[in-house]
Design a protein around this motif. Structure first.
Motif, PDB file in Angstrom:
ATOM      1  N   ASP A   1       9.994 -10.021  41.723  1.00  0.00           N
ATOM      2  CA  ASP A   1       9.810  -9.357  43.023  1.00  0.00           C
ATOM      3  C   ASP A   1       8.320  -9.424  43.415  1.00  0.00           C
ATOM      4  OD1 ASP A   1       8.560  -7.430  41.478  1.00  0.00           O
ATOM      5  OD2 ASP A   1       9.806  -5.764  42.163  1.00  0.00           O
TER       6      ASP A   1
ATOM      7  N   ASN B   1       6.048  -7.245  43.636  1.00  0.00           N
ATOM      8  CA  ASN B   1       5.165  -6.522  42.730  1.00  0.00           C
ATOM      9  C   ASN B   1       4.786  -7.383  41.519  1.00  0.00           C
ATOM     10  OD1 ASN B   1       3.908  -4.203  41.473  1.00  0.00           O
ATOM     11  ND2 ASN B   1       5.751  -4.030  40.206  1.00  0.00           N
TER      12      ASN B   1
ATOM     13  N   GLU C   1      12.333  -4.435  42.220  1.00  0.00           N
ATOM     14  CA  GLU C   1      12.883  -3.614  43.305  1.00  0.00           C
ATOM     15  C   GLU C   1      12.101  -3.696  44.615  1.00  0.00           C
ATOM     16  OE1 GLU C   1      12.783   0.410  41.827  1.00  0.00           O
ATOM     17  OE2 GLU C   1      10.628   0.352  41.496  1.00  0.00           O
ATOM     18  N   THR C   2      11.000  -4.428  44.588  1.00  0.00           N
ATOM     19  CA  THR C   2      10.159  -4.475  45.782  1.00  0.00           C
ATOM     20  C   THR C   2      10.218  -5.853  46.437  1.00  0.00           C
ATOM     21  OG1 THR C   2       8.657  -3.133  44.460  1.00  0.00           O
ATOM     22  CG2 THR C   2       7.873  -3.836  46.618  1.00  0.00           C
TER      23      THR C   2
END
Ligand code: ADP
Length: 453
Positions: free
Chosen positions: A302, A304, A377-378
């Motif tokens: 992701d 991040n 999740e980002t």
């Protein structure tokens, strides 16, 4: 042309430079011959991370480590088919080698560590820019500063021996000049044979032309061939390592994979499922990927993890290429990213949900991933399609702890030293990531030291 030197070093990769610089600083008259038009070999195109147990960054992070633990990891990772004495030499001297690169050659190590597959703790230093360019550039500058001649486009073809079998020189072919070098000692640092398909097939018929290679075209096992002709013993030739995450169209090692070594990625198949520990051994991961649909895998990170792995900063050109070649997608949602490659999007979402719950719990009950620093999740999300390619040849000429080449009767071939990927026995069946830089630096320095005496 005839020339006489104390030491002739054959091959200007990481091992060759370490040997030449050390010999020269010990007062020897040294020359390096390199068959390619530029220095660097596989060292130049590698990530060049360096396993250094007990290093200064570990101390700051409170990571406990020791040379003994690294030696154990090397032996476990190599299925105990390594020579334990040589393993101990690498592990015991690895940290000093990294400090030597820093203090004598001005190599800049970044202020973070990577966690390489098969190691039991995070111990690998990262050169500036996360590539071997930093190592080679600095070593080459040091060699130049010391006045060590480097003959490019000059291929060593044959070792010269006297009637007792002692190596007393080497023949080489330059573009316009043929050389006969007479030397007190010759050091072989010619690298491995990953680009020599015939030699690969001779020792492992499965590693044929259908498998691409990450290697420099210069890695054709010349040193192994030359040493064999003067009686050198070869060990471990059948152990040929593939790197799991490579360009499926060219075989080039993908630096995008840095994100995995920071712990931020999951690897899935076309069905959207994980199938192997992302920080496992290279051979285990490669074999697992070969068993998946299309013999490829998909590595997901992701935004991040992408940022924390400094991918844009260090490897922008590769990212552009991968995007243009249709081998990488960046998408706002997991679903969109999955659809680009025809990956089962529902399964991928489930896989990521599960993975995130493992991150939270601190354990991965499926594959026991040993480091999970962050959830995925980002958005946006990135996926790269990858496949294994030939990377490192563990086998080669047998040496002892002094880097002297051993003959088929177990004796020493006087006048001949070897270091780096040309040697065999140090990594057993499988070299762990970031152990090569330690090996080539440690044994390069030992060879240089002994050859200058
Ligand atoms: P290592 O990691 O062991 O230093 P590398 O692959 O980085 O190995 O470097 C090996 C170097 O040796 C390469 O630059 C390669 O081109 C060079 N080389 C290989 N064969 C010969 C040869 N016959 N004569 C001169 N140089 C050679």
């Amino acid at each position: 042309k005839e020339e006489t030197h104390d030491v002739v070093v054959i091959g200007a990769g990481g091992a060759g430079f370490a040997a030449a610089i050390t010999a020269k600083m010990n007062g020897a008259d040294v020359i390096i011959v390199e068959k390619m038009p530029m220095a660097g070999g596989n060292t130049l195109i590698s990530g060049a991370e360096y396993a250094a147990p007990g290093n200064w960054l570990q101390a700051a992070e409170g990571i406990e480590d020791s040379a003994e633990l690294m030696a154990q990891d090397m032996l476990t990772g190599g299925d105990h088919l390594n020579d334990p004495e040589l393993v101990k030499v690498v592990a015991d001297n690895a940290l000093a080698g990294a400090e030597w690169l820093r203090d004598t050659c001005n190599v800049v190590w970044e202020d973070e560590l990577m966690f390489f597959g098969g190691h039991s703790v995070k111990r690998s230093l990262i050169p500036l820019g996360a590539s071997g360019a930093e190592i080679i550039k600095k070593e080459q500058a040091k060699a130049e500063e010391l006045g060590i001649p480097l003959l490019l486009d000059t291929r060593a073809t044959e070792l010269i021996t006297d009637e007792t079998g002692r190596v007393i020189g080497v023949k080489a072919e330059g573009k316009n000049t043929d050389y006969t070098f007479t030397a007190k000692n010759v050091i072989l640092t010619t690298g491995g044979f990953g680009s020599n398909i015939e030699m690969r097939k001779q020792y492992d018929p499965q590693i044929d032309e259908s498998i691409l290679s990450t290697n420099s075209v210069g890695s054709t096992g010349d040193g192994i061939t030359m040493a064999t002709k003067v009686g050198a013993n070869l060990v471990g030739m059948e152990y040929i390592q593939t790197y799991p995450i490579c360009d499926p169209t060219t075989g080039a090692l993908l630096y995008y994979d840095d994100a995995r070594l920071y712990g931020y990625t999951v690897i899935v198949n076309k069905e959207g499922k994980r199938f192997v520990e992302e920080l496992g051994r290279r051979d285990v991961m490669s074999m697992a990927i070969k068993d998946q649909t299309g013999h490829v895998c998909y590595e997901l990170v992701d935004q991040n993890g992408f940022d924390l792995s400094k991918l844009q900063e260090n490897h922008a050109a590769e990212l552009d290429y991968l995007t243009q070649a249709g081998l990488m997608v960046k998408a706002d949602t997991l679903e969109e990213a999955a659809n680009f490659f025809g990956i089962d999007a529902e399964e991928l979402k489930k896989t990521v949900e599960n993975y995130n719950s493992y991150v939270e719990a601190g354990v991965d009950p499926e594959f026991n991933k040993r480091s999970m620093p962050a959830k995925i999740e980002t958005g946006p999300y990135y996926i790269v399609k990858a496949a294994p390619a030939v990377h490192h040849t563990m086998g080669g000429v047998q040496i002892n702890a002094n880097a002297q080449v051993i003959n088929q009767d177990g004796g020493v071939i006087e006048g001949l030293y070897a270091a780096g990927e040309v040697t065999g026995g140090i990594h057993g069946t499988n070299r762990l990531g970031s152990d090569a830089l330690a090996d080539i630096t440690v044994f390069g320095r030992i060879a240089g030291e002994n050859a200058s005496k």
